[in-house]
Scaffold this motif. Structure first.
Motif, short mmCIF file in Angstrom:
data_model
loop_
_atom_site.label_atom_id
_atom_site.label_comp_id
_atom_site.label_asym_id
_atom_site.label_seq_id
_atom_site.Cartn_x
_atom_site.Cartn_y
_atom_site.Cartn_z
N UNK A 202 -17.03 -0.24 3.99
CA UNK A 202 -17.36 1.17 3.74
C UNK A 202 -16.88 2.05 4.88
N UNK A 203 -17.10 1.56 6.10
CA UNK A 203 -16.68 2.33 7.27
C UNK A 203 -15.16 2.46 7.28
N UNK A 204 -14.46 1.38 6.98
CA UNK A 204 -13.00 1.44 6.97
C UNK A 204 -12.48 2.36 5.88
N UNK A 205 -13.14 2.36 4.72
CA UNK A 205 -12.69 3.22 3.61
C UNK A 205 -12.90 4.70 3.95
N UNK A 206 -13.83 4.98 4.84
CA UNK A 206 -14.02 6.38 5.27
C UNK A 206 -13.09 6.74 6.42
N UNK A 207 -12.28 5.77 6.89
CA UNK A 207 -11.43 5.99 8.06
C UNK A 207 -10.05 6.51 7.69
N UNK A 208 -9.01 5.90 8.22
CA UNK A 208 -7.64 6.39 8.01
C UNK A 208 -7.03 5.77 6.76
N UNK A 209 -5.91 6.34 6.33
CA UNK A 209 -5.18 5.82 5.18
C UNK A 209 -4.77 4.35 5.45
N UNK A 210 -4.34 4.09 6.68
CA UNK A 210 -3.92 2.72 7.02
C UNK A 210 -5.09 1.75 6.86
N UNK A 211 -6.28 2.19 7.22
CA UNK A 211 -7.45 1.32 7.07
C UNK A 211 -7.75 1.05 5.61
N UNK A 212 -7.64 2.11 4.78
CA UNK A 212 -7.90 1.92 3.33
C UNK A 212 -6.89 0.95 2.73
N UNK A 213 -5.65 1.05 3.17
CA UNK A 213 -4.64 0.12 2.67
C UNK A 213 -4.95 -1.33 3.08
N UNK A 214 -5.42 -1.47 4.31
CA UNK A 214 -5.79 -2.81 4.78
C UNK A 214 -6.88 -3.41 3.90
N UNK A 215 -7.87 -2.57 3.54
CA UNK A 215 -8.99 -3.07 2.73
C UNK A 215 -8.49 -3.48 1.35
N UNK A 216 -7.69 -2.62 0.72
CA UNK A 216 -7.18 -2.95 -0.62
C UNK A 216 -6.34 -4.22 -0.60
N UNK A 217 -5.52 -4.34 0.44
CA UNK A 217 -4.67 -5.53 0.56
C UNK A 217 -5.54 -6.80 0.69
N UNK A 218 -6.59 -6.71 1.49
CA UNK A 218 -7.46 -7.88 1.67
C UNK A 218 -8.18 -8.21 0.35
N UNK A 219 -8.62 -7.18 -0.37
CA UNK A 219 -9.27 -7.39 -1.68
C UNK A 219 -8.30 -8.10 -2.63
N UNK A 220 -7.04 -7.65 -2.65
CA UNK A 220 -6.04 -8.27 -3.54
C UNK A 220 -5.87 -9.75 -3.23
N UNK A 221 -5.88 -10.09 -1.95
CA UNK A 221 -5.63 -11.49 -1.58
C UNK A 221 -6.84 -12.39 -1.79
N UNK A 222 -8.04 -11.84 -1.62
CA UNK A 222 -9.23 -12.71 -1.64
C UNK A 222 -9.92 -12.79 -3.00
N UNK A 223 -9.62 -11.89 -3.94
CA UNK A 223 -10.39 -11.85 -5.19
C UNK A 223 -10.30 -13.16 -5.98
N UNK A 224 -9.06 -13.59 -6.27
CA UNK A 224 -8.94 -14.79 -7.11
C UNK A 224 -9.43 -16.05 -6.40
#
Lengths: 275, 312
Positions: free
Chosen positions: B169-191
């Motif tokens: 949540x904190x990262x998603x409220x941060x910079x664009x680069x942080x939001x991208x990092x979160x989405x990328x990690x979600x993509x890799x860890x979901x399956x």
């Protein structure tokens, strides 16, 4: 499926950050404490004292963290992490106090992440690489005995905040010293190999001990501790030939800069970010 | 005699009472439990590695303290679980050998790499979350010491999961680069996280007996569905997209429909061909081997002290 399940409530009401441990806007570990520097205390000097002690603790915690997943036994994973966490906690409080005393209002992360090696004031013994378990134990014994003796004095410092940090730290450091002393005895007495490794570790640590006594006049207490442990461990007292220079003056070994590169890398790559 | 003991055992299970270490139990029950508890303990210990890498790199002192404490908790969980296995007659040193010789498994999720600090948050949210889904029912497992260890472990895992979600949540409220990092990690860890519940029910050979013995309480597919249903609204709140085009609410079932994980990938990773299997095993093996002289010294010192004590 009716298990009481905390996971289900994870996303509920997250506008109210206070339900998180410590809240999410947690920036000031001394929140609510009267942080006025008392009359008669030199604020710049107080800040310098806090930074030096914080740097010792942070750099030591960083080295202890390197043991995680590499320790000789699971109990040691837990114990070394515990000691690292205590020291990290001390560093955070001390940096915060320094930021108030030096008038810059800098927070803990400004000190930890945005200063270069030459600005760090930790003693060099703290920054040396982990070495083997014997080296880490001998270093921990010396540093915790030294820091404990100094914290016992700081507990009556005229600055009440530093005195309180020291009082809390004394209990932690007494445990660190005990842990290191117990292992020093086991390893000194255990097998030929462990004895040999302890002797070598003593030789590696010895050149960095003189610097500790230049920083604080606690030689008697530390020597008494080491004498007691070496006697029980069947080890000789270390003979020390002090190296010139001092980490307290910003003079470091070649090992500090890479340690800081690892510690500071992400924070510096994203200076606008909040974590 | 054995018949009577078996009857007593069956009756205890059917009354939902606990089996304790000194109670008689069928060999199969004992073996299954040792295997499951050891595998769980190994997972805690190997699971220290993907996140442990980031303690020295954490971008704030607060995050460093949180992560340090979390990884320490995992070592503690490993310790309780090895102790629970020892109540069944297993030996920690032997179980450790089985792990480093590859004769016993650990959760395959830990064979994936951690690529950025956002992975620390996503592991907390998904991996600890999936672990909680699996483990909360184990607090009612029929074997007493295991069930009691799980109560404490689940409390700590819940705390870790909240910390992970809070980091995101904190990262998603941060910079664009942080939001991208979160989405990328979600993509890799979901399956890989969905695979943590194990193969589909029709293909899970050990499940039926474990359910009958009440070692296990819910099927793999039930738990997986539950995880998906809970995670979808959390992802919405966070502002990330789960990487499954088939994910949608099915009002008729009252559950989310979702795509099929790549089971051949799970089998590959379990068999040792995941991205980090070799690296994880090598770290555990080298830590154990490099610690041999330390453990030998401690044993030798203890023996000398015993001798001195006996002589005095």
């Amino acid at each position: 499926m009716s298990d009481d399940h905390v996971y289900m409530t994870l996303a509920e009401g997250h506008e109210d950050d206070t339900r998180w441990a410590y809240g999410t806007g947690f920036e000031d570990p001394l929140h609510g404490v009267d942080t006025t520097v008392p009359e008669g205390v030199d604020a710049a000097e107080l800040a310098a004292v806090c930074v030096a002690l914080a740097d010792d603790a942070l750099v030591s915690a960083q080295r202890l963290a390197e043991w995680i997943t590499r320790a000789p036994e699971l109990e040691e994973e837990v114990a070394l992490a515990n000691i690292g966490l205590d020291l990290l906690g001390q560093a955070r409080l001390l940096y915060s106090r320094a930021g108030q005393a030096d008038g810059t209002g800098r927070d803990e992360d400004a000190y930890a992440y945005f200063r270069d090696a030459g600005d760090f004031r930790n003693v060099r013994l703290a920054e040396l690489p982990c070495g083997d378990f014997a080296f880490s134990i001998v270093r921990l014994l010396v540093l915790s005995s030294w820091r404990l003796a100094h914290f016992e004095r700081l507990a009556s410092h005229p600055d009440p905040v530093l005195a309180a940090i020291a009082t809390k730290g004394v209990k932690e450091l007494a445990y660190h010293r005990q842990y290191a002393a117990e292992w020093a005895v086991r390893l000194g007495d255990g097998t030929d190999e462990s004895h040999r490794r302890m002797r070598r570790a003593q030789e590696q640590v010895a050149p960095y001990i003189g610097e500790l006594f230049t920083a604080y006049d606690v030689r008697d207490e530390v020597v008494a501790d080491i004498r007691q442990v070496t006697a029980a461990a069947g080890l000789p007292m270390p003979v020390y030939r002090p190296l010139p220079g001092s980490g307290r003056d910003g003079e470091h070994t070649e090992h500090l800069a890479p340690l800081l590169t690892e510690l500071q890398g992400i924070a510096r790559a994203h200076p606008e970010a909040t974590w | 005699m054995t018949e009577q003991l078996q009857e007593h055992f069956d009756a205890t299970i059917s009354r939902d009472q606990r089996i304790e270490p000194r109670d008689w139990m069928p060999d199969g029950y004992r073996k299954t439990l040792i295997r499951q508890i050891a595998q769980h303990a190994h997972s805690e210990i190997i699971g220290m590695q993907p996140e442990g890498e980031w303690i020295t790199k954490a971008p704030s002192l607060r995050r460093k303290a949180i992560l340090f404490a979390k990884v320490q908790d995992e070592a503690g969980h490993g310790l309780y679980l090895y102790s629970a296995a020892e109540t069944l007659g297993a030996d920690r040193a032997d179980l450790t050998d089985r792990l480093i010789e590859g004769r016993q498994k650990y959760s395959s999720i830990f064979n994936y790499p951690t690529m950025s600090f956002a992975d620390v948050g996503v592991i907390g949210w998904f991996v600890d979350g999936a672990a909680i889904c699996n483990q909360v029912p184990l607090c009612r497992s029929s074997y007493g010491p295991y069930a009691r260890a799980m109560v404490r472990i689940c409390k700590e895992e819940s705390f870790h999961q909240r910390q992970g979600y809070e980091l995101l949540m904190t990262m998603m409220r941060g910079t664009e680069a942080q939001r991208e990092m979160v989405q990328d990690a979600v993509n890799r860890w979901w399956w890989p996280s969905l695979m943590m519940f194990g193969p589909p029910d029709e293909n899970s050979p050990n499940s039926a007996q474990s359910m009958a013995w009440k070692i296990k309480r819910h099927s793999n597919d039930e738990l997986r569905q539950r995880f998906v249903d809970m995670t979808v609204p959390q992802a919405e709140k966070l502002g990330v997209t789960l990487p499954d085009p088939e994910l949608s609410w099915n009002a008729e079932r009252g559950h989310h429909d979702f795509g099929t994980p790549d089971w051949s990938e799970l089998m590959r990773v379990i068999k040792g061909d995941g991205p980090c299997n070799a690296q994880r095993m090598e770290r555990r093996r080298s830590a154990h081997e490099e610690g041999t002289w330390v453990r030998e010294a401690a044993t030798a010192h203890a023996a000398k002290r015993m001798e001195k004590g006996a002589a005095a």
